[in-house]
Design a protein around this motif. Structure first.
Motif, mmCIF file in Angstrom:
data_model
loop_
_atom_site.group_PDB
_atom_site.id
_atom_site.type_symbol
_atom_site.label_atom_id
_atom_site.label_comp_id
_atom_site.label_asym_id
_atom_site.label_seq_id
_atom_site.Cartn_x
_atom_site.Cartn_y
_atom_site.Cartn_z
ATOM 1 N N LEU A 15 0.836 -1.210 0.000
ATOM 2 C CA LEU A 15 0.000 0.000 0.000
ATOM 3 C C LEU A 15 0.866 1.254 0.000
ATOM 4 N N PHE A 16 1.998 1.180 0.706
ATOM 5 C CA PHE A 16 2.911 2.320 0.714
ATOM 6 C C PHE A 16 3.415 2.610 -0.698
ATOM 7 N N VAL A 17 3.825 1.554 -1.395
ATOM 8 C CA VAL A 17 4.344 1.743 -2.751
ATOM 9 C C VAL A 17 3.249 2.305 -3.665
ATOM 10 N N VAL A 18 2.016 1.793 -3.501
ATOM 11 C CA VAL A 18 0.884 2.291 -4.295
ATOM 12 C C VAL A 18 0.698 3.789 -4.046
ATOM 13 N N LEU A 19 0.654 4.174 -2.793
ATOM 14 C CA LEU A 19 0.430 5.585 -2.447
ATOM 15 C C LEU A 19 1.589 6.466 -2.891
ATOM 16 N N LEU A 20 2.803 5.981 -2.652
ATOM 17 C CA LEU A 20 3.981 6.792 -2.983
ATOM 18 C C LEU A 20 4.032 7.115 -4.481
ATOM 19 N N THR A 21 3.887 6.089 -5.315
ATOM 20 C CA THR A 21 3.940 6.338 -6.771
ATOM 21 C C THR A 21 2.818 7.281 -7.187
ATOM 22 N N LEU A 49 13.313 9.067 -8.718
ATOM 23 C CA LEU A 49 12.886 9.723 -7.486
ATOM 24 C C LEU A 49 12.060 8.760 -6.623
ATOM 25 N N ILE A 50 11.119 8.070 -7.270
ATOM 26 C CA ILE A 50 10.275 7.115 -6.533
ATOM 27 C C ILE A 50 11.129 5.979 -5.983
ATOM 28 N N LEU A 51 12.088 5.486 -6.789
ATOM 29 C CA LEU A 51 12.968 4.408 -6.335
ATOM 30 C C LEU A 51 13.776 4.856 -5.122
ATOM 31 N N ALA A 52 14.236 6.105 -5.165
ATOM 32 C CA ALA A 52 15.030 6.622 -4.054
ATOM 33 C C ALA A 52 14.173 6.760 -2.799
ATOM 34 N N LEU A 53 12.962 7.296 -2.947
ATOM 35 C CA LEU A 53 12.074 7.457 -1.789
ATOM 36 C C LEU A 53 11.716 6.105 -1.195
#
Lengths: 281, 311
Positions: A93-99, A132-136
């Motif tokens: 869910l974190f990855v879904v929200l972050l992207t 950027l997403i990969l880094a976060l």
């Protein structure tokens, strides 16, 4: 006609050199990093790891004496409980929200038309946000691991009887788990990234992501569950084993993690081709 | 002379379709260097679509866009390095301050750091630069968008309805700024608008688009001539019908609009003077004699009906 009467030759037809691809990428990254300031994406990255650690911390704080009745080092129990809490539902869910949140920064500002009218190629825009997403994602995972260890050390002060000793931290396992968990999130990260870019809304990618996470839980017993990118973080969280009272994990990528890498590569190539020549309205 | 000047912006037989729906038909825009080109058309005529095609945001169904003499489809990134654009509502990040908004695009374009303060000063936002963009009024947002478009000191500015949301003062300031950029700095500017009143005060050239077709393109004097040719003389008298019978030659093209009102196409100053003299000589009272310019709507309707591009 006399040559002297002709207007001064204009040099505007000289074609300027386009910035090199790496320069474009560097500039895009510099701009994208600035845009992260004060965003929900940044706050989510910094705080998301705290929740599963807090739950595990509270369990051990109040019921640790019962859990550790058999004795031994509490670290394996503590780490695996935290990791499984995170990996089941929270990490996907974190990855879904972050992207979705990172891509939504542009959508909310109706900035796609502006972005694509700047002298940077679509490739640079695509790769920059992905990096950027990969880094976060990496920052969030590292923070999570640091919080897990920090919470354990805090328990060693607050509940010395539980036996959280610095010397018994299974560091090697933690490092391998970090690496493998990161790989496990890549497949769903790529799917969510391309979905976010394709639909350019916040609701669609979050809806797709939540739906996929929930469906994955229902499908866990399916023989092809290891091929679903949304199931990979859980698979990795379950890969830890208790052996001779210490926590171990295989020092290699499991099948579902290779599938995750496959999704990552395949979906990104497909997404890039789809988005490269698309009209921007 | 005109033919020897290379065009700074040109579209060659540009067509665009949205799905099956045709949006643009055979558009040949021709913008000379140093001109302030007013791109006029009612809402939905295809102005924004054309602007987006000029920036490579949309892909034409056929035809091509040439900026600085080069094909946009082949050299997009290199050409956009010399273009500043403001398309519809400015793209602003509400969570960032005004300065940070400029800074984001400055970093993206690799422009010198000092430019941020310069463009903010130019649009008069220095004092408000620290405030979050979400607190900006519509006019301030528009000015911030213009500042961002001016960041790279571009040779070509593409502005889509830049006076949207500006108050009368803001409109005048914007107009003066664009004229200054064009005259003093030799910038080429394409400004779209649906208001002819706005365009005729600053443009050197005008293109009129209607239903996806370029129905007029030329200099501002060319457009004025086209309008005067369609001017109407209004005669107010006692009895329009008897006037027409009394002066059959001078009032040959006249129509009776009301019992005391005659409309006739404006021909010349001499004709107007003669008409006034003859009416008085025929003992008809002349209450009023005035020239009516066709409105923007009239001009557009006329241009679309005839469907001829007076290039």
């Amino acid at each position: 006609m006399e040559a002297t009467l002709l207007p001064a030759p204009t040099d505007f037809t000289l074609l300027p050199a386009a910035p090199a691809p790496l320069t474009q990428l560097r500039r895009s990254l510099a701009a994208d990093t600035l845009k992260l300031k004060r965003t929900a994406a940044l706050r989510l990255t910094l705080l998301s790891g705290a929740f599963p650690v807090l739950i595990t911390f509270l369990i051990f704080f109040f019921k640790g004496d019962i859990i550790m009745k058999t004795g031994g080092s509490p670290w394996p129990r503590f780490i695996s409980t935290s990791w499984q809490t995170a990996g089941t539902l929270l990490l996907p869910l974190f990855v879904v929200l972050l992207t979705s949140l990172v891509v939504h920064i542009e959508t909310k500002a109706t900035a796609w038309k502006h972005l694509y009218a700047q002298p940077v190629g679509r490739g640079a825009v695509f790769v920059s946000k992905l990096l950027l997403i990969l880094a976060l994602n990496a920052v969030a995972l590292l923070l999570f691991a640091a919080l897990v260890l920090g919470a354990g050390l805090l328990l060693s002060v607050l509940r010395p009887k539980l036996g959280f000793v610095l010397a018994t931290i299974p560091f090697e396992t933690v490092v391998w788990m970090l690496l493998r968990t990161y790989v496990a999130t890549l497949g769903l990260l790529a799917v969510q990234y391309v979905v976010s870019l394709f639909w350019r809304s916040f609701v669609v990618p979050v809806g797709v992501g939540m739906g996929a996470v929930v469906a994955t839980i229902a499908l866990l017993s399916w023989e092809h569950a290891d091929k679903i990118p949304y199931a990979a973080p859980l698979g990795t969280a379950m890969a830890m084993k208790m052996e001779k009272a210490t926590l171990t994990v295989a020092h290699e990528l499991a099948k579902h993690e290779w599938y995750s890498l496959g999704w990552f590569a395949g979906v990104l190539v497909l997404g890039y081709v789809l988005l490269l020549r698309r009209n921007v309205s | 002379m005109k033919s020897t000047t290379p065009l700074l912006l040109e579209t060659r037989s540009l067509h665009f379709r949205f799905g099956q729906r045709p949006i643009l038909h055979d558009v040949h825009l021709q913008v000379e260097p140093g001109s302030l080109y007013g791109f006029l058309g009612p809402n939905g005529a295809g102005k924004s679509t054309t602007m987006r095609l000029l920036l490579g945001l949309l892909r034409p169904a056929s035809g091509s866009v040439h900026l600085f003499g080069h094909d946009l489809a082949r050299h997009r990134v290199a050409l956009l390095d010399r273009v500043g654009a403001l398309i519809e509502n400015p793209s602003l990040y509400d969570h960032l301050s005004g300065r940070e908004n400029v800074e984001a695009t400055r970093r993206l374009r690799g422009v010198a750091a000092g430019r941020t303060a310069e463009v903010l000063e130019l649009v008069g936002l220095t004092d408000n630069a620290h405030r979050p963009a979400k607190e900006y009024s519509l006019g301030m947002r528009q000015r911030l968008g213009l500042a961002i478009a001016l960041l790279s000191d571009p040779d070509l500015l593409l502005l889509d309805e830049p006076t949207n949301g500006l108050d009368p003062n803001g409109i005048i300031e914007m107009r003066e700024l664009l004229q200054h950029l064009c005259r003093q700095h030799g910038k080429t500017i394409v400004v779209s608008s649906h208001l002819i009143s706005e365009i005729e005060k600053m443009a050197t050239h005008v293109g009129v688009i209607q239903e996806g077709r370029l129905v007029f393109q030329g200099s501002l004097p060319d457009l004025r001539r086209l309008q005067t040719g369609r001017s109407r003389l209004v005669v107010e008298t006692q009895d329009a019908e008897s006037c027409r019978n009394l002066l059959p030659r001078l009032l040959a093209g006249a129509t009776v609009a009301a019992p005391g009102t005659l409309w006739l196409p404006w021909l010349s100053q001499e004709h107007t003077a003669a008409l006034a003299a003859e009416l008085v000589a025929a003992n008809q009272p002349l209450y009023g004699l005035r020239l009516e310019q066709p409105t923007l709507e009239d001009t557009f309707l006329h241009l679309t009906e005839s469907r001829t591009a007076a290039v």
